[in-house]
Design a protein around this motif. Structure first.
Motif, PDB file in Angstrom:
ATOM      1  N   GLY A 103      58.006  37.103  45.486  1.00 12.77           N
ATOM      2  CA  GLY A 103      56.924  37.526  44.606  1.00 12.77           C
ATOM      3  C   GLY A 103      57.228  37.363  43.128  1.00 12.77           C
ATOM      4  O   GLY A 103      56.383  36.893  42.358  1.00 12.77           O
ATOM      5  N   GLN A 104      58.441  37.744  42.715  1.00 10.79           N
ATOM      6  CA  GLN A 104      58.783  37.641  41.299  1.00 10.79           C
ATOM      7  C   GLN A 104      58.732  36.202  40.811  1.00 10.79           C
ATOM      8  O   GLN A 104      58.248  35.921  39.714  1.00 10.79           O
ATOM      9  CB  GLN A 104      60.176  38.209  41.058  1.00 10.79           C
ATOM     10  N   THR A 107      54.936  35.111  40.652  1.00  7.16           N
ATOM     11  CA  THR A 107      54.151  35.786  39.626  1.00  7.16           C
ATOM     12  C   THR A 107      54.624  35.435  38.226  1.00  7.16           C
ATOM     13  O   THR A 107      53.813  35.298  37.298  1.00  7.16           O
ATOM     14  CB  THR A 107      54.202  37.315  39.840  1.00  7.16           C
ATOM     15  N   THR A 110      52.885  32.029  37.661  1.00  5.86           N
ATOM     16  CA  THR A 110      51.417  31.998  37.608  1.00  5.86           C
ATOM     17  C   THR A 110      50.835  32.901  36.521  1.00  5.86           C
ATOM     18  O   THR A 110      49.783  32.604  35.963  1.00  5.86           O
ATOM     19  CB  THR A 110      50.806  32.391  38.966  1.00  5.86           C
ATOM     20  N   GLU A 111      51.525  34.003  36.214  1.00  2.55           N
ATOM     21  CA  GLU A 111      51.034  34.903  35.177  1.00  2.55           C
ATOM     22  C   GLU A 111      51.649  34.604  33.813  1.00  2.55           C
ATOM     23  O   GLU A 111      51.237  35.165  32.805  1.00  2.55           O
ATOM     24  CB  GLU A 111      51.312  36.364  35.558  1.00  2.55           C
ATOM     25  N   TRP A 113      54.899  35.150  32.660  1.00  2.00           N
ATOM     26  CA  TRP A 113      55.708  36.238  32.101  1.00  2.00           C
ATOM     27  C   TRP A 113      56.581  35.723  30.958  1.00  2.00           C
ATOM     28  O   TRP A 113      57.150  34.630  31.023  1.00  2.00           O
ATOM     29  CB  TRP A 113      56.634  36.813  33.173  1.00  2.00           C
ATOM     30  N   LYS A 183      52.817  38.753  29.009  1.00  2.00           N
ATOM     31  CA  LYS A 183      52.346  37.590  29.754  1.00  2.00           C
ATOM     32  C   LYS A 183      51.619  36.595  28.853  1.00  2.00           C
ATOM     33  O   LYS A 183      50.923  36.984  27.921  1.00  2.00           O
ATOM     34  CB  LYS A 183      51.407  38.039  30.885  1.00  2.00           C
ATOM     35  N   GLU A 192      45.498  29.876  44.249  1.00  2.64           N
ATOM     36  CA  GLU A 192      46.492  30.579  45.056  1.00  2.64           C
ATOM     37  C   GLU A 192      45.969  30.759  46.473  1.00  2.64           C
ATOM     38  O   GLU A 192      44.938  31.408  46.688  1.00  2.64           O
ATOM     39  CB  GLU A 192      46.829  31.938  44.441  1.00  2.64           C
ATOM     40  N   TRP A 276      53.710  43.516  47.174  1.00  2.00           N
ATOM     41  CA  TRP A 276      53.769  42.750  45.921  1.00  2.00           C
ATOM     42  C   TRP A 276      52.523  41.888  45.760  1.00  2.00           C
ATOM     43  O   TRP A 276      51.879  41.884  44.697  1.00  2.00           O
ATOM     44  CB  TRP A 276      55.026  41.884  45.892  1.00  2.00           C
ATOM     45  N   HIS A 280      49.590  42.041  42.855  1.00  2.00           N
ATOM     46  CA  HIS A 280      49.487  40.915  41.911  1.00  2.00           C
ATOM     47  C   HIS A 280      48.453  39.901  42.397  1.00  2.00           C
ATOM     48  O   HIS A 280      48.620  38.702  42.246  1.00  2.00           O
ATOM     49  CB  HIS A 280      50.860  40.235  41.733  1.00  2.00           C
ATOM     50  N   ASN A 282      45.454  38.017  41.831  1.00  4.55           N
ATOM     51  CA  ASN A 282      44.551  37.582  40.770  1.00  4.55           C
ATOM     52  C   ASN A 282      43.521  36.593  41.305  1.00  4.55           C
ATOM     53  O   ASN A 282      43.140  35.646  40.623  1.00  4.55           O
ATOM     54  CB  ASN A 282      45.362  36.938  39.629  1.00  4.55           C
TER      55      ASN A 282
END
Length: 305
Positions: A103-104, A107, A110-111, A113, A183, A192, A276, A280, A282
């Motif tokens: 997940g980390q 994400t 895609t986000e 970070w 972000k 996704e 997760w 998350h 989206n």
């Protein structure tokens, strides 16, 4: 729609991501970028369910077998490498597929970070680990709650490594990791795709895969890693099955119980993965992997838009 396309295929362990990703990549002239925090390690093939040699030959794969078990791939470095690969794949006129269940990793990409560029302080980490052993994991987690409650809310209290990392960043920079992790949406249009299976059936698939791994030589793989001098305390060897089988090999823990413990730990991991993804989400499009032809059509139409 602005931006070049990025297809993300995510889902829990044993949901069929690899097979579907290869089908899509073959149909749409794509390349696969791994989003699995265990498959990055060399010599760890069976227990991480890496794509087979035939699968690797069928479609170009990236970010698999890139570091030794003693090495550490930071989230910032993974994100940077992934963005570079996405751009390179686009330059080749092909479609990038980001595929995995970490997940980390998913994400962060895609986000977009913003990940603190803080080098590990191993002495500080050793002190914090000693503190956790001496006073308990909950004590360390409560320290994080006191200085950065927003970060603590996103971390399981038993995830000692993430708790320590968050404390480490705060102690070195004086800034909260939750503030530093702002972000910035990446310049892609992203679809996704999430793979879903009824929970009990997914557990059955996961259990069957553990049995298949054992039949394929998982125990010998762990023995080989130990023989090569890799310490079972390494983060790389804390993964599903590796720590349990190391306990059998080094502590005479019963093999049947080690296998059963692996299955139980895998169920728990699946639950954490699903949590997760839920937190998350989206706009994840959830599909049953059995409907692969429909999913390929959806991807093809989306790219053409």
């Amino acid at each position: 729609m602005a931006g070049k396309p990025l297809i993300v295929i995510l889902g829990p362990t044993a949901s069929g991501k690899t097979g579907l990703a290869i089908q899509i990549a073959q149909a749409l002239n794509g390349e696969i970028i791994g989003a699995d925090s265990r498959q990055v390690y060399r010599y760890m093939d069976i227990g991480t369910a890496k794509p087979t040699p035939d699968q690797l030959a069928a479609v170009p794969h990236h970010l698999i077998d890139i570091i030794d078990p003693t090495d550490h791939l930071t989230l910032a470095r993974y994100q940077q490498m992934t963005y570079e690969l996405i751009d390179a794949i686009h330059q080749r006129g092909k479609i990038p597929l980001l595929v995995g269940g970490t997940g980390q990793y998913l994400t962060a990409v895609t986000e977009g970070w913003s990940i603190p560029q803080v080098e590990p302080d191993h002495a500080m980490r050793d002190e914090l680990e000693a503190e956790a052993e001496r006073l308990g994991v909950e004590h360390l987690y409560n320290r994080l709650v006191a200085v950065d409650p927003e970060a603590a809310e996103k971390i399981h209290p038993n995830n000692v490594r993430r708790v320590i990392r968050s404390l480490e960043v705060f102690m070195i920079t004086g800034e909260k990791i939750s503030v530093l992790q702002q972000k910035r949406k990446p310049p892609y249009r992203i679809m996704e795709l999430g793979l879903q299976i009824e929970r009990l059936l997914l557990y059955e698939h996961a259990d069957a895969r553990v049995d298949q791994m054992m039949a394929a030589g998982f125990l010998a793989e762990v023995q080989r890693l130990l023989d090569m001098g890799y310490d079972r305390k390494l983060p790389s060897l804390s993964g599903l099955g590796y720590s349990q089988l190391a306990a059998h090999l080094l502590d005479d823990y019963p093999l049947n119980q080690a296998v059963e413990d692996t299955k139980i730990a895998t169920h728990d991991f699946i639950r954490r993965q699903l949590t997760w993804f839920r937190n998350h989400d989206n706009g994840i499009l959830w599909h049953n992997v059995e409907h692969s032809e429909t999913i390929i059509d959806i991807c093809a139409k989306w790219i053409a838009d």
